[in-house]
Design an enzyme around this catalytic site. Structure first.
Site, short mmCIF file in Angstrom:
data_model
loop_
_atom_site.label_atom_id
_atom_site.label_comp_id
_atom_site.label_asym_id
_atom_site.label_seq_id
_atom_site.Cartn_x
_atom_site.Cartn_y
_atom_site.Cartn_z
N LYS A 22 0.84 -1.21 0.00
CA LYS A 22 0.00 0.00 0.00
C LYS A 22 0.87 1.25 0.00
CE LYS A 22 -1.57 1.63 3.95
NZ LYS A 22 -1.22 3.02 4.30
N ASN A 23 1.89 1.27 0.85
CA ASN A 23 2.70 2.48 1.01
C ASN A 23 3.70 2.70 -0.12
OD1 ASN A 23 1.23 3.01 3.24
ND2 ASN A 23 2.79 2.38 4.71
N CYS A 117 -5.05 13.00 13.03
CA CYS A 117 -5.18 11.56 12.76
C CYS A 117 -5.16 10.84 14.09
CB CYS A 117 -4.00 11.14 11.88
SG CYS A 117 -3.76 9.39 11.73
N ARG A 122 0.43 14.70 12.97
CA ARG A 122 0.91 14.47 11.58
C ARG A 122 0.84 15.73 10.71
NH1 ARG A 122 -1.12 8.71 9.47
NH2 ARG A 122 0.75 8.91 8.18
N ASP A 305 4.84 0.80 11.90
CA ASP A 305 3.64 0.14 11.38
C ASP A 305 3.52 -1.31 11.82
OD1 ASP A 305 3.68 1.89 8.16
OD2 ASP A 305 3.17 2.54 10.19
N ARG A 397 -8.63 -0.46 4.83
CA ARG A 397 -7.85 0.60 4.18
C ARG A 397 -6.51 0.08 3.68
NH1 ARG A 397 -6.75 5.83 7.17
NH2 ARG A 397 -5.59 5.93 5.21
C1 EPZ Z 1 4.30 7.03 6.09
O1 EPZ Z 1 3.51 8.08 6.64
C2 EPZ Z 1 3.39 5.80 6.04
N1 EPZ Z 1 2.24 6.09 5.19
C3 EPZ Z 1 2.92 5.46 7.45
O2 EPZ Z 1 2.16 4.25 7.39
C4 EPZ Z 1 4.14 5.20 8.32
O3 EPZ Z 1 3.74 4.98 9.64
C5 EPZ Z 1 5.09 6.43 8.28
O4 EPZ Z 1 5.44 6.74 6.93
C6 EPZ Z 1 6.38 6.17 9.04
O5 EPZ Z 1 7.03 5.05 8.57
C7 EPZ Z 1 2.38 6.01 3.84
O6 EPZ Z 1 3.44 5.72 3.30
C8 EPZ Z 1 1.17 6.30 3.02
P1 EPZ Z 1 6.34 10.48 8.02
P2 EPZ Z 1 4.00 9.61 6.59
O7 EPZ Z 1 6.26 11.71 7.19
O8 EPZ Z 1 4.71 9.83 5.32
C9 EPZ Z 1 6.33 13.87 11.44
C10 EPZ Z 1 0.35 2.81 7.77
O9 EPZ Z 1 0.00 2.27 8.84
N2 EPZ Z 1 6.20 14.83 10.32
O10 EPZ Z 1 7.53 9.62 7.87
O11 EPZ Z 1 2.86 10.45 6.93
C11 EPZ Z 1 5.07 12.99 11.59
O12 EPZ Z 1 4.07 13.63 12.31
C12 EPZ Z 1 0.78 4.29 7.78
O13 EPZ Z 1 0.40 2.23 6.68
C13 EPZ Z 1 6.21 16.19 10.61
O14 EPZ Z 1 6.30 16.59 11.76
O15 EPZ Z 1 5.03 9.60 7.83
C14 EPZ Z 1 5.62 11.75 12.26
O16 EPZ Z 1 5.67 11.95 13.62
C15 EPZ Z 1 0.49 4.98 9.07
N3 EPZ Z 1 6.08 17.06 9.57
C16 EPZ Z 1 7.02 11.64 11.66
O17 EPZ Z 1 7.37 12.93 11.16
C17 EPZ Z 1 5.96 16.65 8.26
O18 EPZ Z 1 5.84 17.48 7.35
C18 EPZ Z 1 7.15 10.62 10.53
O19 EPZ Z 1 6.17 10.91 9.57
C19 EPZ Z 1 5.99 15.27 7.99
C20 EPZ Z 1 6.11 14.37 9.04
#
Ligand code: EPZ
Length: 417
Positions: A22-23, A117, A122, A305, A397
């Site tokens: 999915k990701n 969320c 996020r 995850d 999802r």
């Molecule tokens: C991706 O989310 C995945 N989703 C998530 O999987 C996964 O948990 C996550 O990466 C971490 O591995 C998809 O790929 C669609 P991040 P993403 O940007 O890109 C903070 C699942 O269960 N952050 O790496 O949203 C954020 O809040 C899902 O399949 C900021 O502060 O994750 C988090 O604490 C859930 N500002 C951390 O960084 C930003 O602009 C990591 O988020 C971006 C992120």
């Protein structure tokens, strides 16, 4: 509202086919907006988030042909809109991944802010900061990101912390920017590497994906491509845990060891037998599961995850396990439901302490987010009696129908209303 009804206590055995990731699929679909030529993706997982992303692309005016066996062709050769609307973004925050491609290709994008969320705030500030460094003008108005740029220009972006989404969004945007973009402290997840491979097949120039520094040379245009989506390492990890809890030998077809080292190393420390096979991986439950502490981390660390699924395993292990969640602030929503099933878990801030083994009993429980739902399914497989999991739309999802795959392994699972 659909629910899953699971009667626990059955041993599972046989073979399960792991679907596409999915990701990896979601950013790959968004990447199709970078070209007017056809992008064909095979091995797309049959999950709701993929269907939502295809609707976002259609809403923008791209032509989408859904094929057999999880394939789809997308051709963004005409645009009806530059907007990813709230109604779609609120159901799937990954819709924000169209921002970079739209801005890079058309110099304009209007994308609903994803909002909060269940697992954490996020924010998308790192996406927006990076695009601004590349010359975009960004305004936040009426709950939307309004972005404009004549043509993005290459820039050096140093992420203060690892972010998968911002790395992917900026890498896509940089493929059509003028000049060179350097992404420092970039995310190294296999899904990021996969996206770089797809963009490379479309004609982009990208070096260093999978390392801390990614360098992208912008091009004037990109072409089409045909590509197979990589297997889902989190779905595979979830079935490895099922095999570790109630398995009498399960083979995971298409699971890739090279994507899952941290998961497999941790399971082996617990005593789980995981072996590579010709088709993928094989897992079996050991005599005894031994509690092991865990700390989630960006790749190549243990993926957040898989944290909830790992907690389900720790309820059946002997000893005390301290689980530290370092990526998302509120990713222990499954704990309250595990307690209802008789688990012994105490939360202290971003840490959970699990004491096992606990004799779980079936109960009515509620899914709160995607991976929490998977945790409850795993707990229900080992619990005495019947568990009914409400709100399984969370599970749908990101998982191909689990009841079908689990039933093929011998579980008693049915979808009810
Ligand atoms: C991706 O989310 C995945 N989703 C998530 O999987 C996964 O948990 C996550 O990466 C971490 O591995 C998809 O790929 C669609 P991040 P993403 O940007 O890109 C903070 C699942 O269960 N952050 O790496 O949203 C954020 O809040 C899902 O399949 C900021 O502060 O994750 C988090 O604490 C859930 N500002 C951390 O960084 C930003 O602009 C990591 O988020 C971006 C992120």
């Amino acid at each position: 509202m659909e629910k899953l009804k699971i009667t626990g206590g059955r041993r599972l055995a046989g073979r399960v086919k792991i679907g596409g990731s999915k990701n990896a699929a979601l950013p790959a679909l968004a990447a199709s907006l970078l070209t007017g030529e056809k992008v064909e993706l095979d091995n797309l997982p049959r999950v709701r988030d993929v269907r939502t992303m295809l609707r976002v692309l259609e809403q923008l005016g791209a032509r989408v042909e859904a094929g057999e066996h999880g394939s789809a062709a997308v051709q963004a050769d005409g645009f009806a809109s530059f907007e990813a609307p709230y109604d779609l973004v609120k159901t799937m925050r990954a819709s924000v991944l169209v921002l970079g491609p739209l801005l890079a290709r058309h110099g304009r994008a209007r994308v609903s802010l994803p909002g909060g969320c269940a697992i954490g705030e996020r924010p998308i500030n790192l996406h927006l900061d990076g695009l601004e460094r590349m010359g975009a003008e960004i305004k936040l108005e009426h709950g939307y990101v309004e972005a404009r740029a004549d043509r993005l220009r290459g820039a050096t972006v140093a992420f203060p912390s690892k972010t998968v989404g911002a790395t992917e969004n900026l890498m896509m945007a940089a493929t059509l920017a003028r000049g060179t973009t350097v992404l420092q402290n970039a995310a190294k997840e296999p899904e990021v590497v996969y996206l770089a491979e797809l963009l490379g097949a479309m004609g982009a120039s990208i070096e260093g994906a999978g390392t801390d520094e990614i360098v992208v040379e912008g091009r004037d245009t990109l072409g089409g491509a045909s590509h197979r989506v990589i297997p889902d390492r989190i779905e595979a990890g979830t079935y490895l845990v099922a095999g570790a809890i109630v398995g009498d030998g399960i083979e995971l077809e298409d699971a890739r060891l090279d994507q899952m080292e941290a998961i497999i190393d941790q399971l082996r420390r617990v005593g789980v037998v995981v072996e590579p096979t010709e088709a993928g991986l094989r897992v079996a439950r050991p005599e005894q599961l031994t509690s092991q502490d865990l700390r989630t981390a960006p790749h190549p660390g243990f993926p957040t995850d898989m944290q909830a699924q790992y907690m389900a395993l720790m309820t059946q292990a002997t000893g005390t396990a301290v689980i530290a969640e370092t990526i998302f602030e509120h990713r222990f929503m499954h704990v309250g439901e595990l307690l209802r099933m008789g688990a012994d878990v105490r939360i202290d801030g971003h840490t959970a302490v699990v004491v096992g083994p606990a004799r779980l009993t079936g109960a009515q429980v509620m899914a709160t987010d995607l991976r929490a739902s998977a945790c409850l399914v795993l707990a229900a497989l080992v619990a005495d009696g019947v568990t009914v999991i409400d709100r399984v739309y969370h599970l749908d999802r990101g998982y191909e129908p689990m009841e079908r795959k689990l039933r093929e392994l011998g579980a008693s699972v049915e979808r009810i209303r």
